[in-house]
Design an enzyme around this catalytic site. Structure first.
Site, PDB file in Angstrom:
ATOM      1  N   GLU A 120      59.085  24.606  35.949  1.00 50.67           N
ATOM      2  CA  GLU A 120      57.838  23.861  35.734  1.00 50.67           C
ATOM      3  C   GLU A 120      57.496  22.929  36.885  1.00 50.67           C
ATOM      4  O   GLU A 120      58.186  21.936  37.141  1.00 50.67           O
ATOM      5  CB  GLU A 120      57.919  23.057  34.432  1.00 50.67           C
ATOM      6  CG  GLU A 120      56.622  22.359  34.087  1.00 50.67           C
ATOM      7  CD  GLU A 120      56.607  21.807  32.669  1.00 50.67           C
ATOM      8  OE1 GLU A 120      55.573  21.256  32.269  1.00 50.67           O
ATOM      9  OE2 GLU A 120      57.630  21.928  31.966  1.00 50.67           O
ATOM     10  N   LYS A 155      53.551  15.265  18.102  1.00 52.46           N
ATOM     11  CA  LYS A 155      54.542  16.117  18.786  1.00 52.46           C
ATOM     12  C   LYS A 155      55.681  15.261  19.311  1.00 52.46           C
ATOM     13  O   LYS A 155      55.464  14.121  19.741  1.00 52.46           O
ATOM     14  CB  LYS A 155      53.898  16.879  19.962  1.00 52.46           C
ATOM     15  CG  LYS A 155      54.908  17.729  20.746  1.00 52.46           C
ATOM     16  CD  LYS A 155      54.296  18.446  21.927  1.00 52.46           C
ATOM     17  CE  LYS A 155      55.372  19.212  22.691  1.00 52.46           C
ATOM     18  NZ  LYS A 155      54.835  19.966  23.841  1.00 52.46           N
TER      19      LYS A 155
END
Length: 286
Positions: free
Chosen positions: A87, A37
């Site tokens: 977040e 990723k």
């Protein structure tokens, strides 16, 4: 009040086509097994004919996403970093910690039925669930050495902002004492940063890929912003959905998690949707 049309000029860096090509290049390397990723970002450079009204921008950011974390901090040399992050990296209250990693996203829709369909599809998306699991596993591994107990839910839930749906996992833990003390909020935040939600995995290789493929310096974007008191309690959030302001210029940042199943079109669209948080605050219709 809604911002007045300011005659902004907008310049993407890189151009959307170049960003899509970078995503394609990263996907090709992942399919060869080099890494799993990487988070690739792009920017929009906005220039106004008038001086920026930063307090008004911050108010609009806070009111549009009241459950987010709105911030404005000096960034040096006449610059201000401001944004509305969804977040929570980590918070500490006494011996308890909370972390709320987000990874896997889809844009909101103004049509209620379509908005619900997108949310339901996100919860079942193999690509997004994999992307999210990579981040949650990294958060678990980073926090475990500091904890006497750690609770990580098996499946993510959804959180929403005005612009996006996100897969979300709320991780909770009880801190362990080491040498007569427990880790402070800042120590925990530094142990977590950078998570795969802003960098990738493996971390060192993902950072190299970002350096190869992003034609700009992130600066404070994808860092962390927050506070800590003298007892070690505090709250740190991930520096996303943000912009750097300087005189009459705003530099907006948005990124997307790229995995082997990603497509250039989808990741370009996702970053475009994430820009909407700030574009709405300044009255740019794009």
């Amino acid at each position: 009040a809604a911002p007045e049309a300011a005659g902004w000029s907008v310049r993407p860096v890189p151009e959307p086509a170049a960003y899509g090509a970078a995503v394609a290049a990263a996907v090709a390397r992942m399919r060869r097994g080099e890494f799993s990723k990487v988070v690739l970002a792009r920017t929009l450079e906005l220039t106004s004919p008038d001086d920026l009204d930063l307090p008004a921008m911050v108010q609009r950011l806070a009111r549009r996403d009241p459950r987010g974390y709105t911030f404005a901090v000096p960034a040096g040399a006449g610059r201000t970093l401001l944004g509305a992050s969804p977040e929570l990296l980590v918070s500490r209250r006494g011996g308890q910690l909370v972390a709320n990693p987000l990874a896997g996203s889809t844009p909101r829709s103004a049509d209620l039925a379509e908005d619900v369909r997108r949310a339901a599809a996100l919860l079942e998306s193999e690509k997004d669930l994999h992307e999210h699991a990579v981040v949650v596993d990294a958060v678990r591994a980073a926090l475990a050495p500091y904890c006497a107990s750690l609770h990580v839910p098996e499946r993510p839930t959804l959180v929403r902002t005005a612009a996006m749906w996100h897969l979300s996992t709320t991780v909770t833990g009880e801190l362990a004492e080491r040498d007569g003390r427990t880790a402070s909020a800042l120590e925990l935040a530094c142990a977590l940063h950078p998570t795969p939600a802003v960098c990738g995995t493996p971390t060192a290789l993902a950072r190299e890929v970002i350096g190869d493929l992003e034609p700009f310096d992130r600066g404070l974007y994808t860092g962390m912003v927050g506070w800590e008191d003298a007892s070690g309690d505090g709250e740190w959030v991930v520096t996303i959905r943000c912009a750097e302001a300087e005189r009459r210029t705003l530099r907006l940042f948005a990124g997307a998690g790229v995995v082997a199943a990603s497509t250039p079109e989808a990741e370009t669209a996702e970053t475009g949707a994430k820009f909407q948080t700030f574009l709405h605050a300044v009255g740019v219709d794009q």
